[in-house]
Design an enzyme around this catalytic site. Structure first.
Site, PDB file in Angstrom:
ATOM      1  N   SER A 130      61.097  40.688  24.237  1.00  0.00           N
ATOM      2  CA  SER A 130      62.337  41.461  24.195  1.00  0.00           C
ATOM      3  C   SER A 130      63.188  41.076  25.384  1.00  0.00           C
ATOM      4  O   SER A 130      62.678  40.670  26.436  1.00  0.00           O
ATOM      5  CB  SER A 130      62.023  42.957  24.259  1.00  0.00           C
ATOM      6  N   TYR A 174      57.868  50.097  28.804  1.00  0.00           N
ATOM      7  CA  TYR A 174      58.145  49.187  27.685  1.00  0.00           C
ATOM      8  C   TYR A 174      58.575  47.821  28.211  1.00  0.00           C
ATOM      9  O   TYR A 174      58.056  46.777  27.786  1.00  0.00           O
ATOM     10  CB  TYR A 174      59.236  49.766  26.784  1.00  0.00           C
TER      11      TYR A 174
END
Length: 253
Positions: free
Chosen positions: A148, A161
């Protein structure tokens, strides 16, 4: 777009029940690969497999939980029983559970680490031998890890995250050094704002509203946009490794 070099290959895609994983599975099948769909939701997996078959592709749905060692091992055995050796692996399964670090949500931290990091490692353990053997015989072998932009960009309340995705990005670089000399390509894909089910995992109305505002202001990628990047990267000649790809909406800095 058609990528002919995918024809005849055998691919495993995790998190294939929806979003980017589903789109990647469809794109690889359209390119001629036999695709194994791995995820926890058996009914949804079969729907995706049927969609691929209806389009003339070949797909196998295998229920698996990447947070469970035995489940991944059983899935790998089922894949080999059905299709033999795998030469393309897409590690896509992941969860995004943002909250302020001061909330101390250890349950969420554990789930993200177990899925986003250890889940990736479990799948790598299960299929790396196949990739190495394929490359040793002159075939094309690919490991794709979906990370990501959060691995680099700083988003408040997304600390854990982002840390898990940074781990995936760095793991990919280290694996490239280890597996590249064995002719196994390792590609790390870092999508930006993308329409997937991840945003449905949020339990904070404030963060959900914030994310909706980002989509409204910037505009997100579709899962198919990311899938097209994966299909392109894995269909290059075997001596060409697109090592790291950041794919963002045009308006996302």
């Amino acid at each position: 777009m058609s990528y002919e070099n995918l024809s005849g290959r055998t691919a495993v895609v995790t998190g294939a029940a929806s979003g980017i994983g589903e789109a990647v599975a469809v794109a690889l099948a359209e390119g001629g690969a036999r695709v194994v769909l791995l995820a926890r939701r058996a009914e949804r997996l079969e729907e995706v497999a049927q969609k691929i078959r209806a389009g003339g592709g070949e797909a196998l749905a295998v229920t698996a939980d990447v947070t469970d060692d035995a489940s991944v091992d059983r899935a790998a055995a089922a894949v080999r029983d059905a299709y033999g050796r795998v030469d393309l692996v897409v590690n896509n399964a992941g969860v995004m559970l943002p909250n302020p670090i001061e909330d101390g949500r250890i349950d969420e931290w554990q789930r993200m680490i177990d899925t986003n990091v250890l889940g990736v490692l479990r799948v790598i353990r299960a299929f790396t031998g196949d990739l190495v053997a394929t490359a040793a015989e002159g075939g094309t072998a690919d490991l794709v890890n979906v990370s990501s932009i959060g691995a680099h960009a700083v988003f408040p309340d997304y600390a854990v995250y982002g840390a898990t995705k940074a781990a995936v990005t760095h793991l990919s670089a280290l694996l490239r050094a280890e597996l590249g000399p064995k002719d196994v390509r390792v590609t790390n894909v870092e999508p930006g704002l993308t329409e997937t089910e991840l945003k449905d995992h949020l339990d904070s109305r404030e963060l959900a509203t914030q994310l909706d505002g980002m989509f409204e202001a910037i505009g997100g990628l579709g899962a198919a946009d990311v899938a097209d990047v994966v299909a392109y990267a894995t269909s290059r000649p075997r001596h060409v490794n697109l090592r790291q790809i950041v794919v963002l909406p045009t308006r996302q800095a």
